[in-house]
Design an enzyme around this catalytic site. Structure first.
Site, PDB file in Angstrom:
ATOM      1  N   SER A 196      75.344  42.659  52.479  1.00 25.97           N
ATOM      2  CA  SER A 196      73.935  42.889  52.798  1.00 25.97           C
ATOM      3  C   SER A 196      73.608  44.377  52.711  1.00 25.97           C
ATOM      4  O   SER A 196      72.501  44.803  53.016  1.00 25.97           O
ATOM      5  CB  SER A 196      73.598  42.349  54.190  1.00 25.97           C
ATOM      6  N   ASN A 218      76.473  39.740  65.697  1.00 30.12           N
ATOM      7  CA  ASN A 218      75.408  38.741  65.809  1.00 30.12           C
ATOM      8  C   ASN A 218      74.252  39.238  66.687  1.00 30.12           C
ATOM      9  O   ASN A 218      73.087  39.066  66.336  1.00 30.12           O
ATOM     10  CB  ASN A 218      75.961  37.421  66.354  1.00 30.12           C
ATOM     11  N   THR A 272      26.601  31.727  49.386  1.00 30.26           N
ATOM     12  CA  THR A 272      27.445  30.592  49.758  1.00 30.26           C
ATOM     13  C   THR A 272      27.694  29.882  48.428  1.00 30.26           C
ATOM     14  O   THR A 272      26.854  29.968  47.518  1.00 30.26           O
ATOM     15  CB  THR A 272      26.751  29.638  50.746  1.00 30.26           C
ATOM     16  N   HIS A 273      28.832  29.232  48.309  1.00 30.45           N
ATOM     17  CA  HIS A 273      29.203  28.589  47.034  1.00 30.45           C
ATOM     18  C   HIS A 273      29.174  29.570  45.865  1.00 30.45           C
ATOM     19  O   HIS A 273      28.926  29.183  44.733  1.00 30.45           O
ATOM     20  CB  HIS A 273      28.303  27.398  46.700  1.00 30.45           C
ATOM     21  N   SER A 281      42.206  49.639  28.852  1.00 27.36           N
ATOM     22  CA  SER A 281      42.858  48.658  27.987  1.00 27.36           C
ATOM     23  C   SER A 281      43.465  49.388  26.809  1.00 27.36           C
ATOM     24  O   SER A 281      42.917  50.385  26.331  1.00 27.36           O
ATOM     25  CB  SER A 281      41.810  47.653  27.505  1.00 27.36           C
ATOM     26  N   LYS A 341      36.917  49.394  28.124  1.00 30.81           N
ATOM     27  CA  LYS A 341      37.307  48.700  29.345  1.00 30.81           C
ATOM     28  C   LYS A 341      37.670  49.630  30.491  1.00 30.81           C
ATOM     29  O   LYS A 341      38.313  50.651  30.313  1.00 30.81           O
ATOM     30  CB  LYS A 341      38.518  47.801  29.063  1.00 30.81           C
ATOM     31  N   GLU A 397      43.397  43.452  41.360  1.00 25.85           N
ATOM     32  CA  GLU A 397      44.057  42.251  40.827  1.00 25.85           C
ATOM     33  C   GLU A 397      45.519  42.184  41.262  1.00 25.85           C
ATOM     34  O   GLU A 397      46.023  41.118  41.632  1.00 25.85           O
ATOM     35  CB  GLU A 397      43.988  42.249  39.297  1.00 25.85           C
ATOM     36  N   TYR A 407      74.345  31.564  65.497  1.00 26.92           N
ATOM     37  CA  TYR A 407      74.300  32.396  64.296  1.00 26.92           C
ATOM     38  C   TYR A 407      74.949  31.654  63.131  1.00 26.92           C
ATOM     39  O   TYR A 407      76.011  31.063  63.258  1.00 26.92           O
ATOM     40  CB  TYR A 407      75.023  33.738  64.513  1.00 26.92           C
ATOM     41  N   GLN A 454      71.450  36.104  57.440  1.00 29.37           N
ATOM     42  CA  GLN A 454      71.455  37.419  56.788  1.00 29.37           C
ATOM     43  C   GLN A 454      70.306  37.545  55.784  1.00 29.37           C
ATOM     44  O   GLN A 454      69.832  38.635  55.493  1.00 29.37           O
ATOM     45  CB  GLN A 454      72.799  37.619  56.091  1.00 29.37           C
TER      46      GLN A 454
HETATM   47  N1  ARG Z   1      75.181  41.284  57.857  1.00 28.55           N
HETATM   48  C1  ARG Z   1      75.061  40.283  58.852  1.00 28.55           C
HETATM   49  C2  ARG Z   1      73.623  39.779  58.987  1.00 28.55           C
HETATM   50  O1  ARG Z   1      72.763  40.494  58.600  1.00 28.55           O
HETATM   51  C3  ARG Z   1      75.502  40.790  60.170  1.00 28.55           C
HETATM   52  C4  ARG Z   1      76.017  39.739  61.102  1.00 28.55           C
HETATM   53  C5  ARG Z   1      77.292  39.227  60.614  1.00 28.55           C
HETATM   54  N2  ARG Z   1      77.869  38.344  61.558  1.00 28.55           N
HETATM   55  C6  ARG Z   1      78.884  37.552  61.249  1.00 28.55           C
HETATM   56  N3  ARG Z   1      79.308  36.772  62.166  1.00 28.55           N
HETATM   57  N4  ARG Z   1      79.402  37.576  60.052  1.00 28.55           N
HETATM   58  O2  ARG Z   1      73.332  38.710  59.452  1.00 28.55           O
END
Ligand code: ARG
Length: 463
Positions: free
Chosen positions: A25, A112, A157-158, A279, A285, A292, A319, A324
């Site tokens: 991560s 966690n 409206t509409h 454009s 343009k 947009e 968890y 993640q």
């Molecule tokens: N990178 C993990 C997350 O964002 C951290 C927690 C990881 N916990 C574990 N039990 N592997 O969720």
């Protein structure tokens, strides 16, 4: 082999490189480095308060964490994918800097509850920024409304011309939307900024921790009630993703109007050159690309909400590593919401409103038809009947290429034949578009007194 991992004790073989790349991560959670370090410092200080670490140990850890922070901010720290995430990268570097004592930081803590703390702080910080940016936009809407209190345009409206409204009233409609957004953000921020630290892996710990101390140090509103809920809960991210979706929906509706208004067939506005593009083939343009793109990005922000809702729906307590994936949609939405709010403010301040074009459009759409019907009611004709007569007047004028106010008294009286009323000169005052707006001073109406009241209330709220 797997000893290089902070969790490597029970492993004999190393993780495959492919798996490392798949499960990391670090490519996105390093954005939470500040929150991670703040959280760790608070945790270390709490451990010392509780006598679990000595004061010296906590001081060394905090100084070490500041050194890591410094390395991150100066770009010196090299993030390592094999260390998975921001948490283990920072802890590992800390231990390199301060030595053995670095290994005590994680006492009574799990990634966690740590990753939840980081994301709660990160979300709360982001939401606070959203509120500031939304307020800036509301201020811009109020400023532009104030300048344009005397300008009228067709209210629709509409998507069809309906009744004249002041441009100020139209702009303030958006200001009230964004005010509700700010309120939603503030409520959501209250629920986000609750500390989960102390929940540890899922069941709490045997250490005599004081979660409230961590919450106080981090300026949080309270602490978790249930350790299992604490590590599994992502409601606050969902709420933020929803609040962001509503903001984008509001912005997108405004963008849609600006795009119409910039069309030369309307020419109600000129967008500044800074907020338009050209454009590559058609030299004439001037395209409203910014509006947009904002409208387009709204889809992605909705997708981010669906993304996390779907991730969460099948997860048992507590968890699960799926969680993640929570940060990716939130960080994407956060960036989009912040940039969109800020760009909309700039774009709005750069718009040149064409009062002449807006007022000309009033003439084309029989926007004073309701006024005529209401006038007939004052003459004693039942509204349904008055509606009918007015419809005939509109058809009569339309056939002749005229507006209602171009009809003669003779025409009007002729149209009312058989109803025993006399249409007099005062009808032209009533048919005047400015009169129509001025007479709508009921609370929340488009009349100037009502608009001024709205402006005062908004300015007062902005402080
Ligand atoms: N990178 C993990 C997350 O964002 C951290 C927690 C990881 N916990 C574990 N039990 N592997 O969720």
């Amino acid at each position: 082999m797997a000893k290089e991992k902070p969790w490597g004790g029970r492993f004999k073989e190393s993780t495959s490189k492919e798996v490392e790349a798949y499960t990391e991560s670090i490519s996105f959670d390093t954005k939470m480095y500040k929150q991670d370090i703040m959280g760790s410092k608070a945790h270390a200080a709490m451990l010392a308060e509780q006598g679990i670490l000595t004061d010296d140990e906590a001081k060394t850890l905090c100084k070490g964490l500041d050194a890591v922070l410094e390395e991150i901010e100066s770009g010196k720290l090299v993030w390592k994918q094999e260390l998975e995430d921001v948490h283990m990268n920072i802890e590992t570097r800390l231990t390199e800097i301060v030595g053995e004592v670095g290994k005590k930081l994680h006492t009574g803590r799990s990634r966690n509850d740590q990753c939840c703390l980081d994301l709660r702080l990160y979300t709360s910080d982001a939401l606070r920024n959203w509120a500031v940016l939304a307020k800036n936009l509301i201020k811009a809407l109020a400023d532009r409304a104030e300048e344009n209190q005397g300008v009228l345009l067709p209210g629709c409206t509409h998507m069809q011309p309906a009744q004249p409204v002041s441009l100020a009233h139209h702009l303030l409609a958006y200001a009230w939307m964004f005010k509700r957004d700010v309120e939603r953000i503030e409520q959501c921020e209250k629920r986000a900024r609750i500390s989960p630290l102390g929940a540890a892996a899922l069941a709490g710990t045997t250490y005599n921790l004081n979660p409230q101390s961590v919450a106080d140090q981090l300026d949080m509103y309270g602490i978790f009630k249930n350790s299992m809920d604490a590590v599994a809960d992502r409601d606050y991210v969902l709420e933020a993703l929803f609040a962001g979706s509503v903001i984008m929906m509001h912005l997108s509706r405004f963008c849609e109007e600006l795009i119409w208004w910039a069309n030369p067939q309307f020419s109600f506005i000129y967008l500044s050159d800074a907020h338009s593009t050209g454009s590559s083939i058609m030299p004439q343009k001037k395209n409203p690309d910014v509006a947009e793109i904002m409208r387009g990005k709204t889809g992605r922000v909705y997708g981010n909400l669906m993304n996390l809702l779907t991730t969460l729906k099948g997860l048992p307590l507590t968890y699960n590593r799926d969680l993640q994936e929570d940060k990716i949609p939130f960080m994407d939405t956060d960036k989009t919401v912040q940039t969109s709010l800020s760009i909309m403010e700039d774009m709005l301040r750069g718009i040149r409103f064409r009062a002449d074009r807006m007022e000309k459009a009033l003439k084309a759409g029989f926007l004073n038809a309701t006024e005529f019907a209401d006038y007939l009611v004052t003459k004693g004709i039942p509204f349904r009947e008055a509606h009918h007569i007015t419809g005939r007047a509109v058809a009569f004028a339309e056939e002749r290429g005229l507006a209602l106010e171009d009809l003669s008294l003779e025409d009007f009286n002729h149209l009312c034949d058989g109803h025993n009323v006399e249409i007099t000169d005062d009808v032209y005052v009533i048919l005047d578009y400015f009169t129509a707006v001025k007479r709508r001073n009921v609370s929340g109406g488009t009349g100037p007194v009502s608009v001024k009241k709205q402006l005062d209330e908004l300015k007062n709220w902005l402080g």
